[in-house]
Structure formats: C-alpha cells, structure tokens
Design a protein around this motif. Sequence first.
Motif, PDB file in Angstrom:
ATOM      1  N   GLY A  37      25.200  12.048 -41.369  1.00 59.10           N
ATOM      2  CA  GLY A  37      25.387  12.065 -39.931  1.00 59.10           C
ATOM      3  C   GLY A  37      25.786  10.750 -39.305  1.00 59.10           C
ATOM      4  N   THR A  63      28.341  15.003 -31.183  1.00 57.35           N
ATOM      5  CA  THR A  63      27.341  14.331 -32.014  1.00 57.35           C
ATOM      6  C   THR A  63      26.038  15.100 -31.909  1.00 57.35           C
ATOM      7  N   PRO A  67      19.672  17.750 -37.187  1.00 57.79           N
ATOM      8  CA  PRO A  67      20.470  18.176 -38.342  1.00 57.79           C
ATOM      9  C   PRO A  67      21.001  19.598 -38.189  1.00 57.79           C
ATOM     10  N   ARG A  70      24.455  20.429 -36.055  1.00 60.02           N
ATOM     11  CA  ARG A  70      25.828  20.130 -36.490  1.00 60.02           C
ATOM     12  C   ARG A  70      26.626  21.410 -36.712  1.00 60.02           C
ATOM     13  N   GLY A  77      25.713  12.719 -36.212  1.00 56.47           N
ATOM     14  CA  GLY A  77      24.438  13.010 -35.588  1.00 56.47           C
ATOM     15  C   GLY A  77      23.844  11.730 -35.019  1.00 56.47           C
ATOM     16  N   GLN A  83      21.725   6.082 -38.038  1.00 56.33           N
ATOM     17  CA  GLN A  83      22.864   6.535 -37.246  1.00 56.33           C
ATOM     18  C   GLN A  83      23.052   5.645 -36.019  1.00 56.33           C
TER      19      GLN A  83
END
Length: 365
Positions: A37, A63, A67, A70, A77, A83
Amino acid sequence: MSALFEPLTLRSLTIPNRVWMAPMCQYCAAVDGPDAGAPTDWHLAHLGARAVGGAGLILTEATAVSPEGRISPADLGLWNDRQQEAFSRITRFLEEHGAVPGIQLAHSGRKASTDRPWRGGAPLGTDQHGWQPVAPSAVPFASGHPVPDELTVSEINGIVRDFAASAERALAAGFKVVEVHGAHGYLINEFLSPHSNHRADKYGGSFENRVRFALEVVDAVRSVWPRELPVFFRVSATDWLTENPEDERDGWTGEDTVRLSKELLAHGVDLLDTSTGGNASGAAIPAAPGFQVPFATEVRTQTGLPVAAVGLITETGQAEEIVASGAADAVLLGRALLRDPNWANDAAVALGAAPRRPDQYLLAF
C-alpha cells in the motif's frame, strides 16, 4: 490575464492555478509485505512530473483507508506509518516544484479485491491476495463478482473512524487538500444510490438516510483536518438511470447531487469534484467533450459551492472557457495529463500566462 491561470484561494490555502491533476489509479504498490500500500518510485515520478509540468494541484489516486478498502492488492493505502513516511517524500517534492499536494481517501466497497485492469480486472480469491468485499447491501458489483457482505452499523462506524485516521496521517504526511471519494461505485457512492443501497435501517431508503454515511465521513474528516485547509468531496452526479426515459431503474440523479451539495457545504466541504457514472448500472453514458461540466455548473449555481469539472476536457481553449465562463472554478485533467505531463505549462504559454518551469529546464525555452 487567463482565467485558467488565476490563483484560487480556499480557506487559507491558495492554489496557484486552475489546472489540476485528477486522481488516477496506478495499481503499482506492493501487494503484500511491510511496504504493501505504500507509494513507490513510480508514484514519485508519475505525480512529480505533473508538478514540474505546471499543474496547480496534484490529487493522488484513490488511497484506501484500510486494507479491505482497496480495489486491488496493488492500490495505495494510508493506514500505517510506513505508508505515511513514503507519502511524505512525495508531498515534499510536489511543493518544491510549486504544486499543492492533495490526497483522495477512499473505500472501494463491493468493487474491492480485483486484479489490475491490464490483467483483466477479475475478482481475486484469498489465495491471490484477495479478500471478501463489503457493501451497504448484499448486491454484487457486476456479473461474476462475489456477493459482498452487508455492513453492520458497527462496521460502518469503524469505516468512518478509518477515514478520520487516514486524514490525520495525510496531514502528518504533508498534504494540504483531502478529498473524500464518494463517486465511481466506491463505498460512499454505493450508499448514496438506490441502485446499490437496499438497506431498511437508518442508512437506507430515504434520501436523508442514504446520505447519512457520506456526511458522517465528512464530519469525521473535517474534525481532524485543520480549519484553515480545504476538504473536497468527489461525487458521481448521476447514475444515468433516472435521467434516461428508456431505463425504469431508480438511481442517483443530478437533482440528488444538488441536494447533497447543500448538505456538504453545511458540513464544511469546500469544493465539489463533480464526475458521473461508475456504479455498475450498465447505463449508457452520453460521453462527449465536457459532458460532465453541466452537472458542476448546476451545483455552483444552485448552492454557491465551488466546483471542479472533469470529463473529456482536453483542449486549452475548452478548459479556459469552462473557468472563464463560470461553469466551474477549476478543471481536473486525467488522460490529457497522462498523455502530456506539461499540459499546464503549454496551456499557460498559449494563453499568455507565465509557465512554471523548473530552473533546470530554463535553457530549453
């Protein structure tokens, strides 16, 4: 002076021009492991090139706030520190080259757990890094897609908190604009439209109930986002169902979008990013240059909420007319900027405005 290259101030943030980069999924993040991500060198080069090319605002692709939010395992992510740190590198670069960094936060709902589009985009099983999608109702996104789990009220509340947590991370990563993705068949859009929302509780049925989740997300994001920085909302202005006399199905309409826009304005949204379609209705979309602009104009006229227009905006004169006429406050370019990262600077030259060239390129002009 070109209208397209006049700055636009929203709250205390001034965006240097009205040529903005629309969010476009790249499906290029790691699919598993500690970097899942997180943006990569590809995202830095992809987004950075448009900043160097003169775009005033760069909105990252959708974004995910979790999880499960997505579309594909390769989506971006923003739910962990790794991230956040990777995004910080990108926001620094964008600002160094004169662009405002913005992020679109999203949950894909029943569209989730599919392969990259150039591999066919088919649903993925758990043995292929896939997962079980969720939705407002147990209605598949399209033929061949799995039946999603219908979200409980507790799970809905958890997703609202996820949006707020990701917005906090976006701020820490250096973003100056946050956009809530409520379009294109993503989870918020699924709640808005009677085509995909068949619930009988406080999140379904009436218009007021169907917009409840969207407003809860906006309130949660606005509560953690600084008062001096703007919040955007992307909407699909119509499902192209009710407006089609040959289609008897109920869907989200342009009139619904105006009603929602009044609510969004009251809840602290500063600009509506006005798109259409994407809810897997199978409806015919009458695509033509600028075909989505009238929806943006109607919102601006009826509510006073600033709007950005999208959809087959490709020519300099076309974009200038949209802004100069008051049809929209800005244009969001997608494929045009994929084809030409320097679209904004080239347009500035054509319209007699000053392009924003990096020092390293000055000897070439």
